[in-house]
Write an enzyme that holds these catalytic residues in place. Structure first.
Site: not given
Ligand code: ADE
Length: 229
Positions: A12, A78, A152, A172-173, A196
């Site tokens: 990133e 995500g 996830i 996640m941040e 995703d």
């Molecule tokens: N960052 C990118 N995709 C993610 C996901 N599926 N879960 C958590 N953090 C993510």
């Protein structure tokens, strides 16, 4: 103005470092911090490592040790909102921690006493981002981002997070960085490009699109820097 630009993973921040060219490297508390100048701004760039704890440490360090006065986050997420496809960009208007749970004491998900469920990003930075998107001919969704210390890859969890927080994307941040900025009165902007759909195929999709989506996000963030006075 000294601007912090954060990511969570090397993928990133690498495109950002490529764009700024020359930089000085500092090591602190297990991370590398890259000092650079770009278009008249002093920058401090770092990836934190994944998750809320490491991102909290990095954001705090950027303000307390390196004197950053504004924070831009660049990375991937995500999708929850089905309108968001791979590579699409989302700017957080507000963020919440989806895994913060003291519901046993009758508090709502994402809330602890003296805290708040949602932390709002700087509205003028979001507005600036909308102008930048227009100029770049890109679609930028404004929405809610949910953060937790979990990757996830499950449609049931995805739906629960979407329904509970009315969230459009998850990662996640973001919310931990938002907490630090809120507590320290630092304006912040969190951008994510979709890697995703946080479903059964998420880990495969993440591996496939991490790099390309991270570049999408980094290119946008660099343009944002050009627009900050
Ligand atoms: N960052 C990118 N995709 C993610 C996901 N599926 N879960 C958590 N953090 C993510």
């Amino acid at each position: 103005m000294k601007i912090a630009i954060m990511g969570a993973m090397p993928e990133e921040t690498a495109p950002l470092l490529e764009r700024v060219g020359e930089y000085t490297v500092h090591e602190f508390a297990g991370n590398k911090y890259y000092e650079a100048t770009y278009k008249g701004h002093d920058l401090i760039i770092a990836y934190s490592k994944i998750g809320k704890v490491f991102s909290t440490l990095t954001a705090t360090t950027m303000f307390q040790k390196f004197g950053a006065e504004l924070l831009l986050f660049s990375g991937v997420a995500g999708a929850i909102n089905p309108k968001l496809k791979i590579g699409d960009l989302i700017a957080a208007t507000k963020l919440a921690q989806h895994d913060l749970d003291i519901t046993a004491f009758d508090h709502p998900h994402g809330f602890v006493p003296e805290g708040k469920i949602f932390i709002e990003a700087d509205a003028s930075l979001v507005a600036k981002a909308m102008d930048v998107a227009k100029e770049m001919g890109l679609t930028l969704m404004e929405g809610t981002i949910a953060t937790g210390d979990q990757f996830i890859a499950d449609p049931v969890k995805n739906k629960w997070i979407g329904d509970t927080f009315n969230a459009d994307a998850l990662e996640m941040e973001g919310a931990s960085v938002a907490c630090v900025c809120d507590a320290m009165n630092i304006p912040f902007f969190i951008l994510r490009a979709i890697s995703d759909a946080a479903d059964m195929d998420a880990s495969f999709s993440f591996d496939k699109f991490l790099k390309s989506s991270a570049v999408q996000s980094a290119n946008f963030i660099i343009k944002m820097v050009e627009h900050i006075e």
